[in-house]
Scaffold this motif. Structure first.
Motif, PDB file in Angstrom:
ATOM      1  N   GLY A   1     -30.399 -25.686  17.043  1.00 23.74           N
ATOM      2  CA  GLY A   1     -30.717 -27.043  16.457  1.00 23.74           C
ATOM      3  C   GLY A   1     -29.914 -27.946  15.740  1.00 23.74           C
ATOM      4  N   ILE A   2     -28.637 -27.184  15.345  1.00 17.49           N
ATOM      5  CA  ILE A   2     -27.711 -27.478  14.712  1.00 17.49           C
ATOM      6  C   ILE A   2     -26.450 -28.013  15.394  1.00 17.49           C
ATOM      7  CG2 ILE A   2     -26.257 -27.474  12.631  1.00 17.49           C
ATOM      8  CD1 ILE A   2     -28.650 -26.450  11.151  1.00 17.49           C
TER       9      ILE A   2
ATOM     10  N   GLU B   1     -16.503 -24.168  -2.311  1.00 19.44           N
ATOM     11  CA  GLU B   1     -17.538 -23.872  -3.199  1.00 19.44           C
ATOM     12  C   GLU B   1     -18.767 -24.601  -3.057  1.00 19.44           C
ATOM     13  OE1 GLU B   1     -16.466 -21.573  -5.138  1.00 19.44           O
ATOM     14  OE2 GLU B   1     -14.595 -21.893  -5.165  1.00 19.44           O
ATOM     15  N   VAL B   2     -18.974 -25.130  -2.041  1.00 17.63           N
ATOM     16  CA  VAL B   2     -20.383 -25.470  -1.604  1.00 17.63           C
ATOM     17  C   VAL B   2     -20.738 -25.363  -0.233  1.00 17.63           C
ATOM     18  CG1 VAL B   2     -21.996 -27.674  -1.464  1.00 17.63           C
ATOM     19  CG2 VAL B   2     -20.148 -27.652  -3.245  1.00 17.63           C
ATOM     20  N   LEU B   3     -20.135 -25.721   1.108  1.00 17.17           N
ATOM     21  CA  LEU B   3     -20.147 -25.820   2.104  1.00 17.17           C
ATOM     22  C   LEU B   3     -20.079 -24.387   2.663  1.00 17.17           C
ATOM     23  CD1 LEU B   3     -18.816 -29.094   3.508  1.00 17.17           C
ATOM     24  CD2 LEU B   3     -21.032 -28.522   2.714  1.00 17.17           C
ATOM     25  N   ASP B   4     -19.049 -23.782   2.165  1.00 18.01           N
ATOM     26  CA  ASP B   4     -18.808 -22.361   2.706  1.00 18.01           C
ATOM     27  C   ASP B   4     -19.868 -21.289   1.968  1.00 18.01           C
ATOM     28  OD1 ASP B   4     -16.950 -20.851   4.462  1.00 18.01           O
ATOM     29  OD2 ASP B   4     -16.486 -19.774   2.424  1.00 18.01           O
ATOM     30  N   GLN B   5     -20.123 -21.637   1.060  1.00 18.29           N
ATOM     31  CA  GLN B   5     -21.290 -20.848   0.473  1.00 18.29           C
ATOM     32  C   GLN B   5     -22.680 -20.608   1.181  1.00 18.29           C
ATOM     33  OE1 GLN B   5     -20.292 -18.670  -2.390  1.00 18.29           O
ATOM     34  NE2 GLN B   5     -18.328 -19.886  -1.646  1.00 18.29           N
TER      35      GLN B   5
ATOM     36  N   GLU C   1     -22.592 -35.708  -0.695  1.00 21.72           N
ATOM     37  CA  GLU C   1     -22.131 -36.668   0.249  1.00 21.72           C
ATOM     38  C   GLU C   1     -21.160 -37.532  -0.354  1.00 21.72           C
ATOM     39  OE1 GLU C   1     -22.572 -38.987   3.889  1.00 21.72           O
ATOM     40  OE2 GLU C   1     -22.948 -36.933   3.363  1.00 21.72           O
ATOM     41  N   ARG C   2     -21.221 -38.188  -1.725  1.00 22.24           N
ATOM     42  CA  ARG C   2     -20.501 -38.866  -2.446  1.00 22.24           C
ATOM     43  C   ARG C   2     -18.827 -38.378  -2.502  1.00 22.24           C
ATOM     44  NH1 ARG C   2     -22.096 -42.745  -5.923  1.00 22.24           N
ATOM     45  NH2 ARG C   2     -20.035 -43.296  -5.789  1.00 22.24           N
TER      46      ARG C   2
ATOM     47  N   THR D   1     -21.400 -35.170   5.203  1.00 17.21           N
ATOM     48  CA  THR D   1     -21.734 -33.826   4.904  1.00 17.21           C
ATOM     49  C   THR D   1     -22.137 -33.018   6.047  1.00 17.21           C
ATOM     50  OG1 THR D   1     -22.482 -34.476   2.747  1.00 17.21           O
ATOM     51  CG2 THR D   1     -22.887 -32.280   3.307  1.00 17.21           C
ATOM     52  N   ARG D   2     -22.846 -33.843   6.891  1.00 17.23           N
ATOM     53  CA  ARG D   2     -23.427 -32.964   8.152  1.00 17.23           C
ATOM     54  C   ARG D   2     -22.145 -32.787   9.241  1.00 17.23           C
ATOM     55  NH1 ARG D   2     -29.204 -34.904  10.711  1.00 17.23           N
ATOM     56  NH2 ARG D   2     -30.314 -33.749   8.970  1.00 17.23           N
ATOM     57  N   ALA D   3     -21.314 -33.870   9.216  1.00 16.34           N
ATOM     58  CA  ALA D   3     -19.998 -33.561  10.013  1.00 16.34           C
ATOM     59  C   ALA D   3     -18.976 -32.619   9.467  1.00 16.34           C
ATOM     60  CB  ALA D   3     -19.296 -35.102  10.131  1.00 16.34           C
ATOM     61  N   ARG D   4     -18.937 -32.630   8.199  1.00 20.26           N
ATOM     62  CA  ARG D   4     -18.136 -31.516   7.714  1.00 20.26           C
ATOM     63  C   ARG D   4     -18.421 -30.188   7.984  1.00 20.26           C
ATOM     64  NH1 ARG D   4     -12.949 -32.392   5.275  1.00 20.26           N
ATOM     65  NH2 ARG D   4     -13.639 -34.404   5.997  1.00 20.26           N
ATOM     66  N   THR D   5     -19.888 -30.108   7.757  1.00 17.27           N
ATOM     67  CA  THR D   5     -20.675 -28.717   8.027  1.00 17.27           C
ATOM     68  C   THR D   5     -20.404 -28.254   9.375  1.00 17.27           C
ATOM     69  OG1 THR D   5     -22.053 -29.276   6.239  1.00 17.27           O
ATOM     70  CG2 THR D   5     -22.581 -27.537   7.808  1.00 17.27           C
TER      71      THR D   5
END
Length: 150
Positions: free
Chosen positions: A146-147, A106-110, A89-90, A129-133
């Motif tokens: 649910g998402i 390297e994080v979300l796409d994984q 988030e930071r 982070t939710r918005a970006r996801t």
């Protein structure tokens, strides 16, 4: 446990301070950092290489050895997952393409590697982070009940 008090606006972290922030917020990454840079983690995160190699740092010292095993676990460490997602988030909305790309790839796409990883993460993710996801899921044309699918 967060480096930012709840409710306070988050200032953008300078790129060179992201590796030390990772080590501070997710000390479970220390062994992987030390191995990658062939020096103690506390010294490694202060090098210019650590910031330059942010993609490799996130993949090899955070996502693969720490985050994904916890998300795949039948009995995950909820405190560790909270700290992991607090760290993301930071930096998730960082203004530089280098940091934004590293977080995205390297994080979300994984999270798209295995069924259920997004759902397991969702509980711990914060607002940005939710918005970006959600954007990532839309780009990949992935719908999850649910998402982003009702």
């Amino acid at each position: 446990m967060s480096d930012t008090p709840a409710g306070d606006p988050v200032e953008e972290i300078p790129v060179k301070e992201i590796p030390p922030l990772l080590l501070r917020m997710v000390p479970e990454s220390a062994d992987s950092i030390a191995e990658m840079f062939r020096r103690p983690a506390e010294a490694a995160v202060l090098t210019e290489d650590a910031a330059v190699m942010l993609y490799e740092l996130l993949a090899g010292c955070f996502t693969t050895p720490v985050l994904l095993p916890q998300l795949r676990s039948d009995n995950p460490d909820t405190r560790l997952l909270t700290r992991c997602w607090d760290f993301v988030e930071r930096i998730v909305d960082h203004s530089t393409e280098h940091v934004g790309g590293a977080v995205y790839f390297e994080v979300l796409d994984q999270l798209l590697l295995d069924r259920g990883l997004v759902e397991a993460s969702w509980l711990y993710m914060k607002e940005r982070t939710r918005a970006r996801t959600l954007l990532m899921l839309d780009d990949a044309d992935v719908r999850l009940p649910g998402i982003n699918r009702r």
